[in-house]
Design a protein around this motif. Structure first.
Motif, PDB file in Angstrom:
ATOM      1  N   UNK A  38       0.849  -1.193   0.000  1.00 29.60           N
ATOM      2  CA  UNK A  38       0.000   0.000   0.000  1.00 29.60           C
ATOM      3  C   UNK A  38       0.887   1.247   0.000  1.00 29.60           C
ATOM      4  N   UNK A  39       0.692   2.104  -0.998  1.00 32.73           N
ATOM      5  CA  UNK A  39       1.446   3.348  -1.134  1.00 32.73           C
ATOM      6  C   UNK A  39       0.480   4.517  -1.132  1.00 32.73           C
ATOM      7  N   UNK A  40       0.956   5.679  -0.683  1.00 38.72           N
ATOM      8  CA  UNK A  40       0.148   6.895  -0.759  1.00 38.72           C
ATOM      9  C   UNK A  40      -0.142   7.223  -2.220  1.00 38.72           C
ATOM     10  N   UNK A  41      -1.216   7.943  -2.490  1.00 35.87           N
ATOM     11  CA  UNK A  41      -1.511   8.356  -3.862  1.00 35.87           C
ATOM     12  C   UNK A  41      -0.389   9.232  -4.420  1.00 35.87           C
ATOM     13  N   UNK A  42      -0.233   9.191  -5.746  1.00 38.45           N
ATOM     14  CA  UNK A  42       0.787   9.987  -6.419  1.00 38.45           C
ATOM     15  C   UNK A  42       0.160  10.756  -7.572  1.00 38.45           C
ATOM     16  N   UNK A 106      -6.662   6.710 -11.312  1.00 38.11           N
ATOM     17  CA  UNK A 106      -6.862   5.267 -11.491  1.00 38.11           C
ATOM     18  C   UNK A 106      -6.009   4.486 -10.494  1.00 38.11           C
ATOM     19  N   UNK A 107      -6.332   3.192 -10.368  1.00 37.51           N
ATOM     20  CA  UNK A 107      -5.538   2.267  -9.571  1.00 37.51           C
ATOM     21  C   UNK A 107      -4.365   1.782 -10.406  1.00 37.51           C
ATOM     22  N   UNK A 108      -3.209   1.560  -9.783  1.00 38.72           N
ATOM     23  CA  UNK A 108      -2.015   1.059 -10.472  1.00 38.72           C
ATOM     24  C   UNK A 108      -1.710  -0.374 -10.053  1.00 38.72           C
ATOM     25  N   UNK A 109      -1.307  -1.195 -11.007  1.00 44.85           N
ATOM     26  CA  UNK A 109      -0.827  -2.561 -10.742  1.00 44.85           C
ATOM     27  C   UNK A 109      -1.704  -3.274  -9.715  1.00 44.85           C
ATOM     28  N   UNK A 110      -2.986  -3.424 -10.040  1.00 47.21           N
ATOM     29  CA  UNK A 110      -3.976  -3.930  -9.080  1.00 47.21           C
ATOM     30  C   UNK A 110      -3.745  -5.372  -8.627  1.00 47.21           C
ATOM     31  N   UNK A 111      -2.835  -6.088  -9.248  1.00 45.74           N
ATOM     32  CA  UNK A 111      -2.517  -7.435  -8.792  1.00 45.74           C
ATOM     33  C   UNK A 111      -1.649  -7.448  -7.550  1.00 45.74           C
ATOM     34  N   UNK A 115      -2.608   1.460  -4.701  1.00 45.70           N
ATOM     35  CA  UNK A 115      -1.972   2.721  -5.038  1.00 45.70           C
ATOM     36  C   UNK A 115      -2.796   3.437  -6.101  1.00 45.70           C
ATOM     37  N   UNK A 116      -3.180   4.691  -5.805  1.00 48.60           N
ATOM     38  CA  UNK A 116      -3.925   5.525  -6.755  1.00 48.60           C
ATOM     39  C   UNK A 116      -2.955   6.496  -7.401  1.00 48.60           C
ATOM     40  N   UNK A 117      -3.184   6.740  -8.677  1.00 51.16           N
ATOM     41  CA  UNK A 117      -2.375   7.706  -9.407  1.00 51.16           C
ATOM     42  C   UNK A 117      -3.316   8.668 -10.109  1.00 51.16           C
ATOM     43  N   UNK A 118      -2.955   9.939 -10.084  1.00 50.58           N
ATOM     44  CA  UNK A 118      -3.687  10.947 -10.829  1.00 50.58           C
ATOM     45  C   UNK A 118      -2.758  11.586 -11.838  1.00 50.58           C
ATOM     46  N   UNK A 119      -3.261  11.800 -13.047  1.00 49.19           N
ATOM     47  CA  UNK A 119      -2.501  12.508 -14.075  1.00 49.19           C
ATOM     48  C   UNK A 119      -3.174  13.853 -14.274  1.00 49.19           C
ATOM     49  N   UNK A 120      -2.394  14.919 -14.184  1.00 51.49           N
ATOM     50  CA  UNK A 120      -2.938  16.266 -14.341  1.00 51.49           C
ATOM     51  C   UNK A 120      -2.232  16.980 -15.492  1.00 51.49           C
ATOM     52  N   UNK A 121      -2.930  17.967 -16.048  1.00 51.40           N
ATOM     53  CA  UNK A 121      -2.383  18.809 -17.110  1.00 51.40           C
ATOM     54  C   UNK A 121      -2.176  20.203 -16.538  1.00 51.40           C
ATOM     55  N   UNK A 157      11.814   2.772 -20.321  1.00 53.65           N
ATOM     56  CA  UNK A 157      10.465   3.320 -20.399  1.00 53.65           C
ATOM     57  C   UNK A 157       9.865   3.353 -19.000  1.00 53.65           C
ATOM     58  N   UNK A 158       9.225   4.465 -18.663  1.00 53.42           N
ATOM     59  CA  UNK A 158       8.613   4.663 -17.352  1.00 53.42           C
ATOM     60  C   UNK A 158       7.094   4.634 -17.519  1.00 53.42           C
ATOM     61  N   UNK A 159       6.424   3.806 -16.730  1.00 48.88           N
ATOM     62  CA  UNK A 159       4.970   3.637 -16.875  1.00 48.88           C
ATOM     63  C   UNK A 159       4.201   4.936 -16.698  1.00 48.88           C
ATOM     64  N   UNK A 160       4.499   5.699 -15.668  1.00 48.94           N
ATOM     65  CA  UNK A 160       3.745   6.919 -15.387  1.00 48.94           C
ATOM     66  C   UNK A 160       3.923   7.953 -16.500  1.00 48.94           C
ATOM     67  N   UNK A 161       5.134   8.039 -17.051  1.00 46.98           N
ATOM     68  CA  UNK A 161       5.398   8.987 -18.127  1.00 46.98           C
ATOM     69  C   UNK A 161       4.653   8.584 -19.393  1.00 46.98           C
ATOM     70  N   UNK A 162       4.714   7.324 -19.730  1.00 47.45           N
ATOM     71  CA  UNK A 162       4.018   6.829 -20.916  1.00 47.45           C
ATOM     72  C   UNK A 162       2.503   7.027 -20.766  1.00 47.45           C
ATOM     73  N   UNK A 163       1.966   6.654 -19.599  1.00 40.25           N
ATOM     74  CA  UNK A 163       0.526   6.834 -19.341  1.00 40.25           C
ATOM     75  C   UNK A 163       0.129   8.309 -19.425  1.00 40.25           C
ATOM     76  N   UNK A 164       0.918   9.165 -18.802  1.00 42.82           N
ATOM     77  CA  UNK A 164       0.591  10.585 -18.770  1.00 42.82           C
ATOM     78  C   UNK A 164       0.535  11.189 -20.157  1.00 42.82           C
ATOM     79  N   UNK A 165       1.533  10.890 -20.974  1.00 44.63           N
ATOM     80  CA  UNK A 165       1.587  11.445 -22.324  1.00 44.63           C
ATOM     81  C   UNK A 165       0.422  10.892 -23.163  1.00 44.63           C
ATOM     82  N   UNK A 166       0.181   9.595 -23.085  1.00 48.91           N
ATOM     83  CA  UNK A 166      -0.922   9.001 -23.860  1.00 48.91           C
ATOM     84  C   UNK A 166      -2.268   9.538 -23.443  1.00 48.91           C
TER      85      UNK A 166
END
Length: 170
Positions: A38-42, A106-111, A115-121, A157-166
């Protein structure tokens, strides 16, 4: 329907995340331990200065690689993803945004993660004071918006960066 939780146990606490398991009853009545961390949201920030995307280059000891990433950080207690995004962008890059909007959460790596992640502009960037954490050794980089996805797909490749850009492109 939910699977009944018979026991939930935290086995270790690191200050960065907690690790443990839930003993659950599966649909066939068998029991199994499902382990989690369990991690804090990012928050991940997609910030543009018009034609350029603001990124940071930093060494990631976990994978022993230098990574080109979108700015990101932990959401502190009481903060929204947008408030945390503006704060982290200012602290890490020295840019203060005029506006920040939530693209997705969204939730990350739910298996394995809780951990929740938010992408902002973020846009309307103005220079501000950099105020990095003691463990942040970053170099601010800008990348042409048209080249951002190609740059994000370069190893490592970094997951958060790829997700954010897409997500921002969509």
């Amino acid at each position: 329907h939910d699977w009944p939780t018979i026991e939930s146990k935290i086995e270790y606490e690191t200050g960065w995340y907690d690790g443990g398991y839930d003993l659950v009853e599966q649909p066939d009545s068998s029991q199994k331990r499902y382990y989690w961390a369990a991690l804090d949201p990012a928050v991940v920030i997609v910030a543009t200065t018009g034609d350029e995307l603001v990124m940071v280059e930093q060494y990631r000891p976990t994978i022993r690689e230098h990574c080109l990433e979108l700015p990101a950080g932990i959401v502190e207690d009481g903060e929204s993803f947008t408030t945390a995004g503006a704060r982290e962008l200012r602290e890490e890059t020295g840019f203060d945004p005029a506006g920040v909007s939530l693209i997705e959460e969204f939730w990350c790596a739910t298996g394995v993660l809780r951990h929740r992640r938010g992408v902002v502009f973020a846009e309307g960037l103005e220079p501000a004071k950099i105020d990095r954490d003691t463990n942040e050794f970053l170099r601010v980089r800008t990348v042409d918006v048209d080249d951002a996805l190609a740059r994000a797909r370069e190893q490592p490749v970094n997951d958060a960066t790829l997700e954010g850009i897409l997500l921002a492109q969509a």
